[in-house]
Design a protein around this motif. Structure first.
Motif, PDB file in Angstrom:
ATOM      1  N   ALA A 148       0.817  -1.213   0.000  1.00 17.51           N
ATOM      2  CA  ALA A 148       0.000   0.000   0.000  1.00 17.51           C
ATOM      3  C   ALA A 148       0.850   1.261   0.000  1.00 17.51           C
ATOM      4  CB  ALA A 148      -0.918   0.013   1.226  1.00 17.51           C
ATOM      5  N   ILE A 149       0.443   2.224  -0.801  1.00 21.89           N
ATOM      6  CA  ILE A 149       1.044   3.555  -0.811  1.00 21.89           C
ATOM      7  C   ILE A 149       0.014   4.539  -0.275  1.00 21.89           C
ATOM      8  CG2 ILE A 149       1.883   5.464  -2.247  1.00 21.89           C
ATOM      9  CD1 ILE A 149       2.931   3.416  -4.219  1.00 21.89           C
ATOM     10  N   VAL A 150       0.427   5.401   0.643  1.00 19.48           N
ATOM     11  CA  VAL A 150      -0.427   6.488   1.124  1.00 19.48           C
ATOM     12  C   VAL A 150       0.359   7.788   0.983  1.00 19.48           C
ATOM     13  CG1 VAL A 150      -1.768   7.424   3.044  1.00 19.48           C
ATOM     14  CG2 VAL A 150      -1.519   4.935   2.788  1.00 19.48           C
ATOM     15  N   THR A 151      -0.148   8.736   0.228  1.00 19.15           N
ATOM     16  CA  THR A 151       0.544  10.016   0.089  1.00 19.15           C
ATOM     17  C   THR A 151       0.260  10.889   1.309  1.00 19.15           C
ATOM     18  OG1 THR A 151      -1.272  11.044  -1.145  1.00 19.15           O
ATOM     19  CG2 THR A 151       0.427   9.917  -2.429  1.00 19.15           C
ATOM     20  N   ALA A 152       1.180  11.812   1.585  1.00 17.22           N
ATOM     21  CA  ALA A 152       1.063  12.708   2.751  1.00 17.22           C
ATOM     22  C   ALA A 152       0.759  11.907   4.007  1.00 17.22           C
ATOM     23  CB  ALA A 152      -0.001  13.775   2.507  1.00 17.22           C
ATOM     24  N   ILE A 173      -4.312  12.281   9.454  1.00 16.03           N
ATOM     25  CA  ILE A 173      -5.117  11.190   8.922  1.00 16.03           C
ATOM     26  C   ILE A 173      -4.279  10.251   8.063  1.00 16.03           C
ATOM     27  CG2 ILE A 173      -7.009  10.641   7.327  1.00 16.03           C
ATOM     28  CD1 ILE A 173      -8.454  13.123   8.366  1.00 16.03           C
ATOM     29  N   GLY A 174      -3.362  10.806   7.275  1.00 14.27           N
ATOM     30  CA  GLY A 174      -2.522   9.969   6.423  1.00 14.27           C
ATOM     31  C   GLY A 174      -1.716   8.969   7.227  1.00 14.27           C
ATOM     32  N   PHE A 175      -1.128   9.425   8.337  1.00 16.74           N
ATOM     33  CA  PHE A 175      -0.352   8.505   9.172  1.00 16.74           C
ATOM     34  C   PHE A 175      -1.274   7.488   9.829  1.00 16.74           C
ATOM     35  CE2 PHE A 175       1.674   7.062  13.079  1.00 16.74           C
ATOM     36  CZ  PHE A 175       2.888   6.619  12.588  1.00 16.74           C
ATOM     37  N   GLY A 176      -2.448   7.941  10.260  1.00 15.96           N
ATOM     38  CA  GLY A 176      -3.406   7.007  10.858  1.00 15.96           C
ATOM     39  C   GLY A 176      -3.787   5.896   9.905  1.00 15.96           C
ATOM     40  N   ILE A 177      -3.982   6.245   8.627  1.00 13.30           N
ATOM     41  CA  ILE A 177      -4.354   5.249   7.623  1.00 13.30           C
ATOM     42  C   ILE A 177      -3.212   4.274   7.379  1.00 13.30           C
ATOM     43  CG2 ILE A 177      -4.882   4.913   5.171  1.00 13.30           C
ATOM     44  CD1 ILE A 177      -6.524   7.506   5.307  1.00 13.30           C
ATOM     45  N   ILE A 178      -2.010   4.798   7.209  1.00 11.97           N
ATOM     46  CA  ILE A 178      -0.904   3.896   6.876  1.00 11.97           C
ATOM     47  C   ILE A 178      -0.548   3.000   8.058  1.00 11.97           C
ATOM     48  CG2 ILE A 178       1.166   5.273   7.498  1.00 11.97           C
ATOM     49  CD1 ILE A 178       2.140   4.558   4.574  1.00 11.97           C
ATOM     50  N   PHE A 193     -14.993  16.568  10.515  1.00 13.51           N
ATOM     51  CA  PHE A 193     -13.933  17.413  11.045  1.00 13.51           C
ATOM     52  C   PHE A 193     -13.074  16.634  12.037  1.00 13.51           C
ATOM     53  CE2 PHE A 193     -16.913  20.512   9.421  1.00 13.51           C
ATOM     54  CZ  PHE A 193     -16.073  21.437   8.829  1.00 13.51           C
ATOM     55  N   VAL A 194     -11.799  16.555  11.734  1.00 11.58           N
ATOM     56  CA  VAL A 194     -10.832  15.868  12.585  1.00 11.58           C
ATOM     57  C   VAL A 194      -9.788  16.897  13.009  1.00 11.58           C
ATOM     58  CG1 VAL A 194      -9.137  14.001  12.721  1.00 11.58           C
ATOM     59  CG2 VAL A 194     -11.194  13.726  11.307  1.00 11.58           C
ATOM     60  N   PRO A 195      -9.560  17.088  14.305  1.00 13.08           N
ATOM     61  CA  PRO A 195      -8.635  18.129  14.769  1.00 13.08           C
ATOM     62  C   PRO A 195      -7.166  17.755  14.568  1.00 13.08           C
ATOM     63  CG  PRO A 195      -9.544  16.945  16.642  1.00 13.08           C
ATOM     64  CD  PRO A 195     -10.268  16.435  15.427  1.00 13.08           C
ATOM     65  N   THR A 196      -6.705  17.874  13.337  1.00 13.35           N
ATOM     66  CA  THR A 196      -5.300  17.654  13.001  1.00 13.35           C
ATOM     67  C   THR A 196      -4.672  18.996  12.634  1.00 13.35           C
ATOM     68  OG1 THR A 196      -5.787  17.341  10.653  1.00 13.35           O
ATOM     69  CG2 THR A 196      -5.872  15.380  12.065  1.00 13.35           C
ATOM     70  N   HIS A 197      -3.378  18.976  12.336  1.00 10.88           N
ATOM     71  CA  HIS A 197      -2.696  20.196  11.909  1.00 10.88           C
ATOM     72  C   HIS A 197      -3.344  20.758  10.656  1.00 10.88           C
ATOM     73  CE1 HIS A 197       0.521  23.057  11.134  1.00 10.88           C
ATOM     74  NE2 HIS A 197       0.631  22.559   9.910  1.00 10.88           N
ATOM     75  N   LEU A 219     -15.975  15.355  17.668  1.00  7.58           N
ATOM     76  CA  LEU A 219     -15.240  15.443  16.416  1.00  7.58           C
ATOM     77  C   LEU A 219     -14.714  14.063  16.047  1.00  7.58           C
ATOM     78  CD1 LEU A 219     -13.152  18.710  16.941  1.00  7.58           C
ATOM     79  CD2 LEU A 219     -15.410  18.461  15.911  1.00  7.58           C
ATOM     80  N   GLY A 220     -14.317  13.907  14.802  1.00 11.92           N
ATOM     81  CA  GLY A 220     -13.744  12.646  14.369  1.00 11.92           C
ATOM     82  C   GLY A 220     -12.300  12.496  14.830  1.00 11.92           C
ATOM     83  N   THR A 221     -11.785  11.300  14.723  1.00 12.66           N
ATOM     84  CA  THR A 221     -10.388  11.025  15.051  1.00 12.66           C
ATOM     85  C   THR A 221      -9.700  10.434  13.825  1.00 12.66           C
ATOM     86  OG1 THR A 221     -10.735   8.729  15.769  1.00 12.66           O
ATOM     87  CG2 THR A 221     -11.068  10.486  17.426  1.00 12.66           C
ATOM     88  N   THR A 222      -8.380  10.448  13.837  1.00 15.02           N
ATOM     89  CA  THR A 222      -7.649   9.815  12.738  1.00 15.02           C
ATOM     90  C   THR A 222      -7.953   8.323  12.689  1.00 15.02           C
ATOM     91  OG1 THR A 222      -5.697   9.521  14.152  1.00 15.02           O
ATOM     92  CG2 THR A 222      -5.794  11.520  12.818  1.00 15.02           C
TER      93      THR A 222
END
Length: 241
Positions: free
Chosen positions: A15-19, A24-29, A178-182, A205-208
């Protein structure tokens, strides 16, 4: 994700995940890796990529890092080529890279901002998929994720891509609440989060982790009869996409 039992639905997949170095990207990967996938971290900065890879490896995840600015054609080609060299195939692609240059209403948004939104949030994802499509193995699943403010665009391009790439590759999108990320720091900095919470049926709110779980479902065989869809993960916030 501590304390939650996670299955191994993505065993043997690449799997490749950009950003994917934060938010959220790190949470997914991370979720993909914990479910058994070999994962490729990518982002614009080498230091961030290396740090994310180390975090993933510390959890027993097979992780590899490649610097990639998605608007750079050579970076996109390099991401594809190095991934194929490393793992021999690509099963899952998550296009998570996005720009959020303005919070202005649509009718007040400047042309330069619209150009940037198109360049990063839509065009680069399509071009990356063009480079990657020949390497998505028959019978396996490519998963395309658009993350940007005007999500109606995902339905148009997502369905067209699903029709074009089927039946061997599935194309779906996650529309996050809405997820409180940077990335969404304008919400927390301006104390808007309280009013947003009140609009959700779950009063939070949502989470990663919420977004990662949805992405893992769509990337797995559990969603084998789903394609061309946008999954809204927003805690019951009214959606008119």
């Amino acid at each position: 994700m501590e304390g939650k039992k996670i299955g191994r639905r993505l065993e043997g997949k690449g799997a490749i995940v950009t950003a994917s170095t934060q938010g959220i990207g790190f949470g997914i990967i991370e979720r993909f890796g914990l479910e058994g996938a070999s994962v490729v971290v990518s982002s614009r900065k080498q230091a961030n990529v290396e740090e994310a890879v180390e975090k993933l490896k510390s959890k027993g995840i097979d992780a590899y890092g490649i610097v990639c600015h998605v608007s750079n054609a050579q970076h996109r080609r390099n991401l594809v080529e190095k991934t194929v060299q490393k793992y021999g195939k690509i099963d899952i692609l998550v296009c998570n890279a996005a720009a959020n240059p303005s919070t202005d209403p649509i009718l007040s948004t400047k042309e330069a901002v619209l150009d940037k939104l198109w360049e990063i949030n839509v065009k680069s994802s399509i071009l990356l998929l063009q480079d990657m499509a020949p390497h998505l193995e028959k019978g396996l699943f490519g998963y395309l994720h658009y993350f940007h403010r005007w999500l109606s665009t995902t339905r148009i391009h997502g369905y067209a891509l699903a029709a074009e790439m089927g039946p061997d590759t599935r194309v779906n999108a996650v529309a996050p609440g809405f997820v409180p990320t940077h990335f969404a720091s304008f919400i927390t900095e301006n104390s808007q989060w309280e009013s947003i919470e009140e609009k959700t049926l779950l009063n939070r709110l949502g989470t990663t982790g919420d977004m990662a779980a949805a992405a893992a479902f769509l990337a797995s065989d559990d969603s084998s009869y789903i394609t061309g869809e946008t999954l809204v993960v927003a805690g019951g916030m009214p959606s008119r996409l």
